[in-house]
Motif scaffolding. Sequence first.
Motif, short mmCIF file in Angstrom:
data_model
loop_
_atom_site.label_atom_id
_atom_site.label_comp_id
_atom_site.label_asym_id
_atom_site.label_seq_id
_atom_site.Cartn_x
_atom_site.Cartn_y
_atom_site.Cartn_z
N ALA A 72 0.84 -1.20 0.00
CA ALA A 72 0.00 0.00 0.00
C ALA A 72 0.88 1.25 0.00
N LEU A 73 1.97 1.22 0.77
CA LEU A 73 2.87 2.37 0.82
C LEU A 73 3.45 2.66 -0.56
N LEU A 74 3.98 1.61 -1.21
CA LEU A 74 4.59 1.82 -2.52
C LEU A 74 3.55 2.34 -3.52
N ALA A 75 2.32 1.82 -3.43
CA ALA A 75 1.28 2.28 -4.34
C ALA A 75 0.99 3.76 -4.14
N GLU A 76 1.01 4.19 -2.89
CA GLU A 76 0.74 5.61 -2.61
C GLU A 76 1.92 6.50 -3.02
N MET A 77 3.13 5.97 -2.83
CA MET A 77 4.32 6.79 -3.07
C MET A 77 4.68 6.85 -4.56
N GLU A 78 4.34 5.80 -5.28
CA GLU A 78 4.79 5.67 -6.67
C GLU A 78 4.53 6.92 -7.52
N PRO A 79 3.30 7.49 -7.44
CA PRO A 79 3.06 8.65 -8.32
C PRO A 79 3.73 9.94 -7.84
N LEU A 80 4.29 9.96 -6.65
CA LEU A 80 4.82 11.22 -6.12
C LEU A 80 6.19 11.56 -6.70
N HIS A 81 6.39 12.82 -7.00
CA HIS A 81 7.69 13.34 -7.43
C HIS A 81 8.63 13.36 -6.23
N ALA A 82 9.93 13.19 -6.50
CA ALA A 82 10.91 13.18 -5.41
C ALA A 82 10.76 14.40 -4.51
N ALA A 83 10.48 15.57 -5.10
CA ALA A 83 10.34 16.80 -4.31
C ALA A 83 9.15 16.70 -3.36
N PHE B 273 9.18 10.10 14.37
CA PHE B 273 8.83 8.70 14.59
C PHE B 273 8.28 8.07 13.31
N ASP B 274 7.28 8.76 12.69
CA ASP B 274 6.71 8.27 11.43
C ASP B 274 7.76 8.25 10.32
N ARG B 275 8.64 9.26 10.34
CA ARG B 275 9.66 9.37 9.29
C ARG B 275 10.54 8.13 9.28
N ARG B 276 10.99 7.73 10.48
CA ARG B 276 11.86 6.55 10.57
C ARG B 276 11.14 5.30 10.08
N ARG B 277 9.91 5.09 10.55
CA ARG B 277 9.17 3.89 10.16
C ARG B 277 8.89 3.89 8.65
N LEU B 278 8.56 5.09 8.13
CA LEU B 278 8.27 5.19 6.69
C LEU B 278 9.49 4.80 5.87
N LEU B 279 10.67 5.35 6.26
CA LEU B 279 11.89 5.07 5.51
C LEU B 279 12.26 3.61 5.57
N GLU B 280 12.05 3.00 6.75
CA GLU B 280 12.40 1.58 6.90
C GLU B 280 11.50 0.70 6.04
N LEU B 281 10.19 1.05 6.01
CA LEU B 281 9.25 0.28 5.21
C LEU B 281 9.49 0.51 3.70
N TYR B 282 9.81 1.75 3.34
CA TYR B 282 10.02 2.13 1.94
C TYR B 282 11.24 1.41 1.37
N GLY B 283 12.26 1.25 2.23
CA GLY B 283 13.42 0.44 1.88
C GLY B 283 14.14 0.89 0.63
N LYS B 284 14.46 -0.06 -0.24
CA LYS B 284 15.34 0.25 -1.35
C LYS B 284 14.67 1.02 -2.50
N GLU B 285 13.37 1.32 -2.35
CA GLU B 285 12.73 2.18 -3.34
C GLU B 285 13.25 3.61 -3.24
N PHE B 286 13.91 3.91 -2.14
CA PHE B 286 14.36 5.28 -1.88
C PHE B 286 15.28 5.77 -3.00
N ASP B 287 14.92 6.93 -3.55
CA ASP B 287 15.61 7.45 -4.72
C ASP B 287 16.58 8.58 -4.32
#
Lengths: 474, 474
Positions: free
Chosen positions: B50-61, B73-87
């Motif tokens: 669900a996270l990747l589906a929500e993030m996919e259309p977003l521009h890096a900015a 707190f949310d930032r850390r959890r989000l980054l950990e879940l997002y994992g290697k998709e991070f651009d």
Amino acid sequence: MADNDQTDDLEPGYEQGRDDRDDRDDNPYELDQKAVARIIHAVDNDDREALLAEMEPLHAADIADLLEQVNAFDRRRLLELYGKEFDGDILSELDESIREEVISILHPEVLADAVRDLDSDDVVDLVEDLEDHQQEAILEVLEDSDRVAVQQSLTYPEYSAGRLMQREVVMAPEHWNVGEAIDFLRNQDDLPEQFYHVTLVDPRLRPVGNVTLGKLMASRREVLLSSIVEETFHVIPVTQDEEDVAYAFNQYHLISAPVVDADERLVGVITIDDAMVVLDEEHEEDILRLAGVSDESSLSDKVIDTTKRRFPWLAVNLVTAILASLVIAMFEETIAQFVALAVLMPIVASMGGNAGTQSLTVAVRAIATKDLTGANVWRVIRRECLVGLVNGVIFAVVMGIVGVIWFGGPELGYVIAAAMVINLVVAGLAGTVIPVVLDRMGIDPALASGAFVTTVTDVVGFFAFLGLAAMVLL
Amino acid sequence: MADNDQTDDLEPGYEQGRDDRDDRDDNPYELDQKAVARIIHAVDNDDREALLAEMEPLHAADIADLLEQVNAFDRRRLLELYGKEFDGDILSELDESIREEVISILHPEVLADAVRDLDSDDVVDLVEDLEDHQQEAILEVLEDSDRVAVQQSLTYPEYSAGRLMQREVVMAPEHWNVGEAIDFLRNQDDLPEQFYHVTLVDPRLRPVGNVTLGKLMASRREVLLSSIVEETFHVIPVTQDEEDVAYAFNQYHLISAPVVDADERLVGVITIDDAMVVLDEEHEEDILRLAGVSDESSLSDKVIDTTKRRFPWLAVNLVTAILASLVIAMFEETIAQFVALAVLMPIVASMGGNAGTQSLTVAVRAIATKDLTGANVWRVIRRECLVGLVNGVIFAVVMGIVGVIWFGGPELGYVIAAAMVINLVVAGLAGTVIPVVLDRMGIDPALASGAFVTTVTDVVGFFAFLGLAAMVLL
């Protein structure tokens, strides 16, 4: 162009200044004051040749700056001597405050030539702020097709994408390949002066993607255009506010973006240089509005115009200052008994005003950059109050000690310390909540926040300090 | 890319929000709060899909904005879940205040992949503000050639053109024709992602002109490049301050400009999107400095950092407020006899402070845009004083009448009226002279003017009002 000596001709503002710039290395693009003096000298002597020689290397933007910086008398004589050398781009670059004056000085034929040289979007920019009779005079001299284009642009709302865009668009059907696009471009007679993308459109003229010229150059002829479109593609509705257009260019690093009408059909293109101008203007507006200077266009404004523009905010400030005075008046008896209160009370109000201004400026900027949103507004308000609390406590201790040393007894120290803490927390709260609320109400927070926030910090500052003093000292 | 449905995919931030944007038409680019809520919901549920589906259309900015707006707190959890998709681009877009935090959260492999994707100028921008150990960690993962390029850029002064430029330049010998240039470009394997000009160079690699790609496309093969160079051509020294670079782009409407070393040889190119970012940052800095907030990076700063940043200016203000209090203390006896003076005195000071802030903001802006120079400084000072005089007289009449009505006798009216005129003229004078003098001394007028100007208007305001009162009333 082919030998190195000519390089210097191409960047004369830079090269020419080099000899006598020892003391202004930190201002490489400031108008060279010696050159300005030579130009005025040429005007004084009615020496057209010398004037043209001095003006020839200057960019239109620099000539516009020059015209803004000399006084009205020199400006008229300079324009009359300069005559038909006057270029349309100078008009575009001129500050609005003296544009009308310059247009009325120019010989009608010179004006006509100057305007005919301009792109249609520059003409729109030029005429939209002019008075009716000047607007008509300019529209009259345009060729029919240009006049229709300008008049059509003027039907879009002021400050909208429609006013900002240029109508000349380089487009290609979405199914074309690189070879077809290159052949098409090379056979076009009237490509725009500057363009960076080929915009792909579907059969109903709706833009579906942008291909950069660089990519077009680098790709083989059989490659489909649709396979080399840019990753970031933004379509701008023609009625969108130019401030939002500038934001999009800045946020997504766009170079050019297609503009579409209500039916999503391509009607124009906006390029980054136009967006940069808007970004600059919006910042200018924000910074001036925060200082209570609205709609001031420039240093060239006349005294009477400037006075009128500064007056409203000062009038608002007078009302709020009287409001604060009424608070003081409530405590006249207390002050009569302890004059030290009159000495110390401006300190509390002043610290609150400064802390409030800090918070509100940060909030106003964050709203403008869309960084302060529903997702973090409570966190930001809490943070500002906490910052106010921490700084309040530090300055409370300092002022408490100052109060005790200056006026003896500890009571006055307690009072000013407590009032300081209260006012700095209130400053953080008001400095954030007021711009957010104004923004939600559709009012530009940069314009109105300052008056509200300093009223709050003045009233709270005087009331807390004098009220506590009345309780503790009497 | 070839059918219209996909258009929506390409500008999803815009399209997606359309359904629920009834109440935010005036904020088309603000992060969609409902999408943010869905993203946090996905993080709460550890639902990576669900996270990747929500993030996919977003521009890096936009992803960077999202990371800035959620809490740590949310930032850390989000980054950990997002994992290697991070651009890598997300890192570039992130505010400095949380960049270090994000880098320390990212898995080393994710970080390495992210950084390797970036252009060398983006890596420079990324590492220049990092602490040494984080800088080394990032440099280590780069390929050798990239690392050398980054390290070389870091040898240029901070905030210089050298840090801003990209090293990949598309150049051609000045004697080539269009056909040679096109064949050369089409045979290049590694053209930069974005480029807008071919820069002509002489045999010693000194740039002599720019040819736009559009012009190249539109010209016949046998046309000499040197005959179709752009009229406006600006060369930027590699050590030039980035603020001046941004000014040049804005003033001369440049799209890209070659950067040269001390020997005037071509070493890189700066494009308008980089200049626009600098222009935006400089404005932000000015607006915050004017409000006494220096070097504040963002809303994501912690309370303690923000407090530290706000403190110095408040401390300066405390000193100046005490200075004003000392002026009041000189007239303690007068105030003890006429408490009305204590009630009215803040009005004079406040009006002066506001008028001074108006003048100084206009002056600071005019200095930044190089519109306030030796050629017009005296005219501007005279104008500001005259504006102060006219507004002073108007408000003097108003306050004179208020004084008479409020406190009876005409003497108090005369006194406050005279003090008002004096303080508003002084405000105009100080508001212009102080920033000009600071600028000449090499101090940023935006940073220091406010404290000086309000000190002057407070001291003059209190002294004129109480001094005149002491003379007239006693």
